[in-house]
Design an enzyme around this catalytic site. Structure first.
Site, PDB file in Angstrom:
ATOM      1  N   HIS A 339       4.487 -16.963 100.724  1.00 41.13           N
ATOM      2  CA  HIS A 339       3.837 -16.723  99.832  1.00 41.13           C
ATOM      3  C   HIS A 339       4.565 -17.414  98.447  1.00 41.13           C
ATOM      4  CE1 HIS A 339       0.992 -14.470  96.984  1.00 41.13           C
ATOM      5  NE2 HIS A 339       2.062 -14.565  96.032  1.00 41.13           N
ATOM      6  N   ALA A 340       3.644 -18.130  97.874  1.00 37.51           N
ATOM      7  CA  ALA A 340       4.149 -19.237  96.949  1.00 37.51           C
ATOM      8  C   ALA A 340       5.108 -18.537  95.876  1.00 37.51           C
ATOM      9  CB  ALA A 340       3.205 -19.923  96.164  1.00 37.51           C
ATOM     10  N   HIS A 369       0.439 -24.099  89.098  1.00 34.12           N
ATOM     11  CA  HIS A 369       0.759 -22.876  88.674  1.00 34.12           C
ATOM     12  C   HIS A 369       2.324 -22.423  88.748  1.00 34.12           C
ATOM     13  CE1 HIS A 369       0.534 -18.227  88.598  1.00 34.12           C
ATOM     14  NE2 HIS A 369       1.574 -18.257  89.360  1.00 34.12           N
ATOM     15  N   GLU A 370       2.472 -23.035  90.092  1.00 39.07           N
ATOM     16  CA  GLU A 370       4.268 -22.706  90.253  1.00 39.07           C
ATOM     17  C   GLU A 370       5.029 -23.635  89.160  1.00 39.07           C
ATOM     18  OE1 GLU A 370       5.085 -20.211  91.761  1.00 39.07           O
ATOM     19  OE2 GLU A 370       3.393 -19.524  92.904  1.00 39.07           O
ATOM     20  N   HIS A 373       5.763 -22.138  86.243  1.00 34.26           N
ATOM     21  CA  HIS A 373       7.053 -21.018  85.947  1.00 34.26           C
ATOM     22  C   HIS A 373       8.362 -22.046  85.556  1.00 34.26           C
ATOM     23  CE1 HIS A 373       5.069 -17.441  87.133  1.00 34.26           C
ATOM     24  NE2 HIS A 373       4.582 -17.914  88.193  1.00 34.26           N
ATOM     25  N   GLU A 397       2.741 -16.233  84.027  1.00 39.13           N
ATOM     26  CA  GLU A 397       1.987 -16.484  85.156  1.00 39.13           C
ATOM     27  C   GLU A 397       0.754 -17.114  84.780  1.00 39.13           C
ATOM     28  OE1 GLU A 397       2.468 -15.775  87.987  1.00 39.13           O
ATOM     29  OE2 GLU A 397       3.955 -14.454  87.988  1.00 39.13           O
ATOM     30  N   HIS A 497       2.022  -8.741  97.113  1.00 37.23           N
ATOM     31  CA  HIS A 497       2.932  -8.090  96.009  1.00 37.23           C
ATOM     32  C   HIS A 497       2.924  -6.413  96.066  1.00 37.23           C
ATOM     33  CE1 HIS A 497       0.736 -11.633  94.776  1.00 37.23           C
ATOM     34  NE2 HIS A 497       1.626 -11.830  93.879  1.00 37.23           N
ATOM     35  N   TYR A 507      -1.018 -10.755  86.397  1.00 42.43           N
ATOM     36  CA  TYR A 507      -2.039 -11.943  86.650  1.00 42.43           C
ATOM     37  C   TYR A 507      -3.459 -11.759  85.944  1.00 42.43           C
ATOM     38  CZ  TYR A 507       1.436 -12.714  90.325  1.00 42.43           C
ATOM     39  OH  TYR A 507       2.543 -12.979  91.034  1.00 42.43           O
TER      40      TYR A 507
HETATM   41  O1  X8Z Z   1       1.208 -14.572  93.465  1.00 37.55           O
HETATM   42  C1  X8Z Z   1       0.825 -15.429  92.982  1.00 37.55           C
HETATM   43  C2  X8Z Z   1       1.402 -16.827  92.646  1.00 37.55           C
HETATM   44  C3  X8Z Z   1       2.880 -16.727  92.869  1.00 37.55           C
HETATM   45  S1  X8Z Z   1       3.397 -16.078  91.089  1.00 37.55           S
HETATM   46  C4  X8Z Z   1       1.010 -17.723  93.779  1.00 37.55           C
HETATM   47  N1  X8Z Z   1      -0.498 -15.388  92.421  1.00 37.55           N
HETATM   48  C5  X8Z Z   1      -1.240 -14.028  92.612  1.00 37.55           C
HETATM   49  C6  X8Z Z   1      -1.618 -13.942  94.046  1.00 37.55           C
HETATM   50  O2  X8Z Z   1      -1.730 -14.764  94.737  1.00 37.55           O
HETATM   51  O3  X8Z Z   1      -2.321 -12.927  94.399  1.00 37.55           O
HETATM   52  C7  X8Z Z   1      -1.441 -16.107  91.621  1.00 37.55           C
HETATM   53  C8  X8Z Z   1      -2.589 -15.751  91.377  1.00 37.55           C
HETATM   54  C9  X8Z Z   1      -2.514 -14.299  91.569  1.00 37.55           C
HETATM   55 ZN    ZN Z   2       3.027 -17.036  89.666  1.00 35.62          ZN
END
Ligand code: X8Z
Ligand code: ZN
Length: 608
Positions: A339-340, A369-370, A373, A397, A497, A507
């Site tokens: 997960h990024a 996106h990253e 941060h 975010e 998450h 988010y």
């Molecule tokens: O978790 C993330 C990022 C890392 S902060 C990739 N996002 C959420 C997800 O993937 O559920 C970005 C959008 C929503």
């Molecule tokens: Zn993020």
């Protein structure tokens, strides 16, 4: 002049050492200075341990990382308790803010009892490890195992409902073994939150927004009501097109959409099914993934595109160590958390990315996106330690996403990734493509923590975890499980998450903020055309405006930071509405005569 007198008295009171043992403002300052220095060092070690754990998952790294997390939590808890003696002092707003932030700083509050604290941090690490090492091997064939990164690509491209269902069910098995650990995790963390003076962990999370937890919940609801009509239009349109494509496999009497048909494992962003829902007579737009792949773009080049965008606005180049230390592709020989995520190891220049990049349009945007941060942390690194964070977590975010909104056809042409700028009639298809990601995300962004807040508050009992999860998914998203579920499953565990314990309301906020930030940047860049065609690529003016907000970190309440950039001091979905206005009208026309919405099943765990 009563006011001046009061101020003078208070100042005197805090300068002169009183005869009793009341602490002074000077002592509070010294305490905070020391706390900041100490927490910085503890944080660096914990970050290093976490980095190794997530890029090399095994029992040892899980254990070492848990130990470091435990150390940080223990010390923060101790400092919070010691700092209570400064509670009634009249401190400068800056110092008072630091104490408030210290009190709110833990995402994982833990009991003071060392044994229980160790148990909690071990569970936290193991949940993360379970997710990171999770795999699905179709047909039980060990040679075909896929981690979530590969599965996501398959969910995005797959068009055979049977295959999609199989992948969906296969991945969701990762959750079940987490259920008991998660219930214990909730119990222990709540105990920690209560010891810190909060009702539960969820209440503590909601207290982090410069308003009361109740005001925060109400604010989210206000924003949701602003955008809900747009979501309902999109849902109805997509549902009709999916039924055209898949027939019975997509059709349900209650009007909900099966969750495995939307091009994403969690049905949270639907851009991958654009080809299915594209307007019939749409002029061709462009296929970014195809172009990138045809050129043999590699993971590093994907990140370079992102860096180049930030630089064009006047941001610095990334430090050399970024390139040396980041993980951009999935290693072949070990389990990692794919997960990024963006990291800042030392609250200074040691910024990194951890991604398993695939050459797709999704990952092209994720990289932006990253990097958002990373650039945020670089911008506030000269603040005092307590202020080295986002104005709130939603800001963090939103940064990269607000830049990614500038990835327009004009921009892609400038950097040679499209040959021809699509004609103005392509606006609707392009807006639809963006809405499939951004508008579809909104209810998902909201419901994750609605579930978690009720789990933490005890309103949702462990025996109802899955039922409550699907009830919210059905109510907010209008999506239903593709196959029957039960309490033997734990579907929240299949979303990163939850096992990672990352709060999610951020988010939802970011989905709103990013359009406000983008609109402000477009104004600064002198954009006069429609908002959806604006790109701030190359605009130093927009960069300056952005940087001014980023550099504040969390030194000011977030409404002040927002004001610096946008002139607004409230979250407001009007920028989303402005951006999508042409699409809203188009969707309404498409949906004419159709029913919007759905009815929620009385038993949310039943597929149909
Ligand atoms: O978790 C993330 C990022 C890392 S902060 C990739 N996002 C959420 C997800 O993937 O559920 C970005 C959008 C929503
Ligand atoms: Zn993020």
């Amino acid at each position: 002049m009563t006011v001046a007198c009061v101020c003078a008295c208070l100042t005197l009171a805090s300068v002169a050492k009183p005869l009793d043992n009341t602490p002074t403002a000077a002592e509070a300052q010294t305490f905070m200075d020391k706390a900041e220095a100490e927490l910085l060092q503890l944080g660096i070690t914990a970050q290093r341990a976490a980095w190794i754990e997530e890029t090399y998952i095994n029992d040892d790294t899980e254990n070492l990382s848990a130990k470091e997390t435990e150390r940080v939590i223990a010390r923060v808890t101790e400092l919070v308790n010691q700092s209570r003696r400064f509670d009634s002092l009249d401190l400068s707003p800056e110092l008072r803010r630091k104490f408030t932030l210290l009190k709110l700083s833990l995402t994982l509050p833990a009991p003071n009892d060392p044994k229980l604290r160790a148990e909690l941090t071990q569970i936290a690490s193991s949940l993360e490890g379970s997710y990171g090492s999770g795999k699905y091997c179709p047909g039980g064939d060990q040679a075909k195992c896929m981690g979530i990164d590969d599965l996501e690509v398959r969910m995005g491209r797959g068009r055979d409902p049977k295959e999609l269902q199989d992948l969906w069910v296969g991945w969701h098995k990762v959750g079940a073994p987490m259920r008991d650990r998660y219930a214990r995790f909730v119990e222990l963390s709540n105990q920690g939150a209560r010891e810190l003076g909060f009702a539960d962990t969820g209440a503590m999370w909601r207290a982090k927004y410069d308003m009361t937890p109740e005001e925060f919940s109400a604010d989210l609801e206000r924003l949701w009501q602003q955008v809900k009509p747009l979501y309902l239009e999109l849902h109805a349109y997509v549902r009709a097109r999916l039924i055209e494509k898949y027939g019975a496999a997509a059709q349900r009497a209650d009007g909900m959409i099966p969750a495995d048909l939307l091009g994403n494992m969690w049905a949270q962003e639907w851009g991958n099914i654009y080809d299915i829902v594209a307007p019939a007579s749409a002029p061709p737009t462009y296929d970014l993934a195809k172009t990138l792949q045809a050129r043999g773009t590699d993971a590093k080049q994907m990140v370079l595109y992102g860096e180049h965008f930030f630089q064009s606005m006047g941001f610095q180049t990334l430090p050399e160590t970024f390139w040396e230390r980041s993980m951009l592709t999935k290693p072949r020989d070990r389990d990692v958390v794919c997960h990024a995520s963006a990291w800042n190891i030392d609250s200074d220049q040691d910024v990194r990315l951890k991604l398993c990049i695939h050459i797709t349009a999704d990952d092209f945007r994720t990289v932006h996106h990253e990097l958002g941060h990373n650039y945020y942390t670089l911008a506030y690194r000269n603040q005092p330690v307590m202020f080295r964070d986002g104005a709130n977590d939603g800001f963090h975010e939103a940064i990269g996403d607000s830049i990614a909104l500038s990835i327009t056809p004009e921009y892609l042409k400038k950097i040679g990734l499209v040959q021809q700028i699509p004609p103005p009639q392509a606006d609707i298809p392009l807006l639809l493509r963006t809405a499939l990601d951004k508008i579809a995300f909104l209810p998902f962004g909201l419901l994750i923590d609605k579930w978690r807040w009720e789990v933490f508050s005890g309103q949702i009992k462990p025996s109802d975890y899955n039922k409550a999860w699907w009830k919210l998914r059905e109510e907010y998203q209008g999506v239903a499980p593709p196959v029957d579920r039960s309490e033997a499953d734990f579907d929240p565990g299949a979303k990163y998450h939850i096992p990672d314990n990352t709060p999610y309301a951020r988010y939802f906020l970011a989905a709103v903020y990013q359009f406000q930030f983008y609109r402000a940047m477009c104004q600064a860049a002198g954009n006069t055309g429609p908002l959806n065609r604006c790109s701030v690529y190359g605009s130093k003016e927009a960069g300056k405006r952005f940087q001014a907000m980023l550099a504040l970190g969390c030194s000011k309440p977030w409404p002040e930071a927002m004001k610096v950039m946008t002139g607004e001091d409230k979250a407001d979905a009007s920028a989303i509405i402005e951006y999508f206005q042409p699409l809203i009208e188009w969707l309404k026309a498409q949906n004419q005569g159709k029913n919007l919405g759905w009815t929620v099943a009385s038993d949310p765990l039943t597929a149909r």
